[in-house]
Design an enzyme around this catalytic site. Structure first.
Site, PDB file in Angstrom:
ATOM      1  N   GLU A   2      42.951  51.386 165.592  1.00  0.00           N
ATOM      2  CA  GLU A   2      42.433  52.744 165.665  1.00  0.00           C
ATOM      3  C   GLU A   2      41.260  52.715 166.631  1.00  0.00           C
ATOM      4  O   GLU A   2      40.317  51.948 166.455  1.00  0.00           O
ATOM      5  CB  GLU A   2      42.079  53.238 164.257  1.00  0.00           C
ATOM      6  CG  GLU A   2      43.340  53.321 163.401  1.00  0.00           C
ATOM      7  CD  GLU A   2      43.163  53.945 162.033  1.00  0.00           C
ATOM      8  OE1 GLU A   2      42.064  54.452 161.715  1.00  0.00           O
ATOM      9  OE2 GLU A   2      44.148  53.922 161.262  1.00  0.00           O
ATOM     10  N   ASP A  33      49.436  50.028 158.303  1.00  0.00           N
ATOM     11  CA  ASP A  33      48.582  49.910 157.117  1.00  0.00           C
ATOM     12  C   ASP A  33      48.833  51.080 156.155  1.00  0.00           C
ATOM     13  O   ASP A  33      48.255  51.122 155.062  1.00  0.00           O
ATOM     14  CB  ASP A  33      47.103  49.758 157.497  1.00  0.00           C
ATOM     15  CG  ASP A  33      46.571  50.934 158.296  1.00  0.00           C
ATOM     16  OD1 ASP A  33      47.338  51.881 158.563  1.00  0.00           O
ATOM     17  OD2 ASP A  33      45.378  50.903 158.662  1.00  0.00           O
ATOM     18  N   SER A  34      49.735  51.986 156.526  1.00  0.00           N
ATOM     19  CA  SER A  34      50.193  53.009 155.576  1.00  0.00           C
ATOM     20  C   SER A  34      50.820  52.337 154.353  1.00  0.00           C
ATOM     21  O   SER A  34      50.989  52.971 153.314  1.00  0.00           O
ATOM     22  CB  SER A  34      51.219  53.941 156.233  1.00  0.00           C
ATOM     23  OG  SER A  34      52.241  53.196 156.876  1.00  0.00           O
ATOM     24  N   LYS A  60      48.146  47.047 166.863  1.00  0.00           N
ATOM     25  CA  LYS A  60      47.663  48.432 167.004  1.00  0.00           C
ATOM     26  C   LYS A  60      46.295  48.531 166.354  1.00  0.00           C
ATOM     27  O   LYS A  60      46.097  47.982 165.266  1.00  0.00           O
ATOM     28  CB  LYS A  60      48.650  49.401 166.331  1.00  0.00           C
ATOM     29  CG  LYS A  60      48.151  50.842 166.303  1.00  0.00           C
ATOM     30  CD  LYS A  60      49.252  51.827 166.001  1.00  0.00           C
ATOM     31  CE  LYS A  60      49.550  52.049 164.542  1.00  0.00           C
ATOM     32  NZ  LYS A  60      48.404  52.547 163.742  1.00  0.00           N
ATOM     33  N   GLU A  99      48.002  60.666 166.643  1.00  0.00           N
ATOM     34  CA  GLU A  99      48.344  61.161 165.296  1.00  0.00           C
ATOM     35  C   GLU A  99      47.674  62.502 165.037  1.00  0.00           C
ATOM     36  O   GLU A  99      46.449  62.645 165.198  1.00  0.00           O
ATOM     37  CB  GLU A  99      47.905  60.126 164.234  1.00  0.00           C
ATOM     38  CG  GLU A  99      48.177  60.613 162.817  1.00  0.00           C
ATOM     39  CD  GLU A  99      48.131  59.533 161.751  1.00  0.00           C
ATOM     40  OE1 GLU A  99      47.918  58.356 162.086  1.00  0.00           O
ATOM     41  OE2 GLU A  99      48.301  59.898 160.569  1.00  0.00           O
ATOM     42  N   ASP A 110      49.703  46.635 162.501  1.00  0.00           N
ATOM     43  CA  ASP A 110      48.360  47.220 162.457  1.00  0.00           C
ATOM     44  C   ASP A 110      47.290  46.173 162.207  1.00  0.00           C
ATOM     45  O   ASP A 110      47.449  45.312 161.321  1.00  0.00           O
ATOM     46  CB  ASP A 110      48.281  48.231 161.295  1.00  0.00           C
ATOM     47  CG  ASP A 110      48.441  49.660 161.751  1.00  0.00           C
ATOM     48  OD1 ASP A 110      48.226  49.944 162.948  1.00  0.00           O
ATOM     49  OD2 ASP A 110      48.784  50.506 160.901  1.00  0.00           O
TER      50      ASP A 110
END
Ligand code: KIV
Length: 277
Positions: A126, A56-57, A124, A193, A95
């Site tokens: 968070e 999602d970057s 993925k 991270e 993500d």
């Protein structure tokens, strides 16, 4: 009927969880990179990256937002489909974006979208103690899960910015416990991270699944960087762990090969890329 199987290059079989586990056991570093389109996917594949993440970057490096929060499921699905078309060997991870996994049922529905519409092999999210039930539910439905710990960019408005996480013994102990619980819940990969190298090393030793780091020190089982940072496309202040692999490279492919080689021979990350407790 199975002609697509005959066309496969047997000298470069697709990476799956088995080879990634073996790499951890044998100490071969896992070279991972983010990617958002088919053309760069072909280059990441040619450079022999092991894992490609549709992160999602993309909200920041492609869409120009200040955070990843505006990224939607449709955005990730669109870019994942594009990457999948250029991708052959690397393990394809995608993500789950902000607010796409509030409950286990919604997380399952959106993970299925990433796999069926986007062709992702793994999702993925968070993670922390609040996501244990979701990870367990996805794992029970045979979805490969990467649990992202440490700096969680989707939470920046709540946590107050992009800062190194896990500093201090209490915060470090909590993150170590989270990693262990997420592994027990069924996470297949842990991604760390922006944490001190010492904690990155401790978590990597404590769990059996592969640990991929970004700004988490040299001891993790693999490294990941944002493609646009590797190729020096992003402007402005760069995080400490970023290295410009275009320096001295003759092409984008050469820079990507240099990155993969530096991860494999352990020359990246160097001491100047590390955080300490
Ligand atoms: O979205 C992303 O690019 C990521 C990496 C920073 C690991 O999550």
């Amino acid at each position: 009927m199975y002609t697509h199987l005959e066309q496969r290059d047997s000298t470069r079989p697709p990476v799956s969880l088995g080879p990634l586990d073996r790499m951890k056991r044998e100490g071969e570093k896992i070279a991972s990179i983010t990617c958002y389109d088919a053309s760069f996917a072909v280059l990441c594949d040619a450079a022999d990256a092991d894992v490609v993440l549709v992160g999602d970057s993309l909200g920041m490096v492609l869409q120009g937002h200040d955070t990843t929060v505006p990224v939607t499921m449709d955005d990730i699905v669109y870019h994942c489909r594009a990457v999948a078309r250029g991708n052959h060997r690397p393990f394809l991870m995608a993500d789950l974006p902000f607010a796409s996994y509030p409950t286990r049922d919604v997380a399952l529905k959106n993970s299925v979208r990433l796999m069926q519409e986007g062709n992702a092999a793994m999702v993925k999210l968070e993670s922390g103690p609040n996501q244990l039930e979701i990870v367990e539910f996805l794992a029970k439905h045979d979805i490969a899960v990467c649990a992202h710990l440490g700096l969680k960019p989707q939470s920046v408005h709540k946590t107050g910015g992009f800062r190194v996480q896990g500093k201090g013994s209490d915060a470090a102990r909590r993150m170590l416990e989270s990693a262990r619980s997420l592994e027990s819940a069924g996470a297949d990969i842990v991604l760390l991270e922006c944490i001190p190298s010492e904690l990155g090393a401790e978590i990597t030793k404590a769990v059996e699944v592969p640990v991929i780091g970004i700004g988490a020190g040299p001891a993790t089982d693999g490294q990941i960087l944002v493609l646009y940072d590797v190729l020096d496309i992003t402007s402005g202040r760069k995080p400490r762990f970023v290295k410009n692999f275009m320096e001295g490279a003759t092409s984008n492919l050469d820079a990507l090969r240099r990155y993969v080689r530096a991860v494999k021979d352990k020359s990246y990350p160097a001491p100047e890329h590390e955080f300490h407790a």
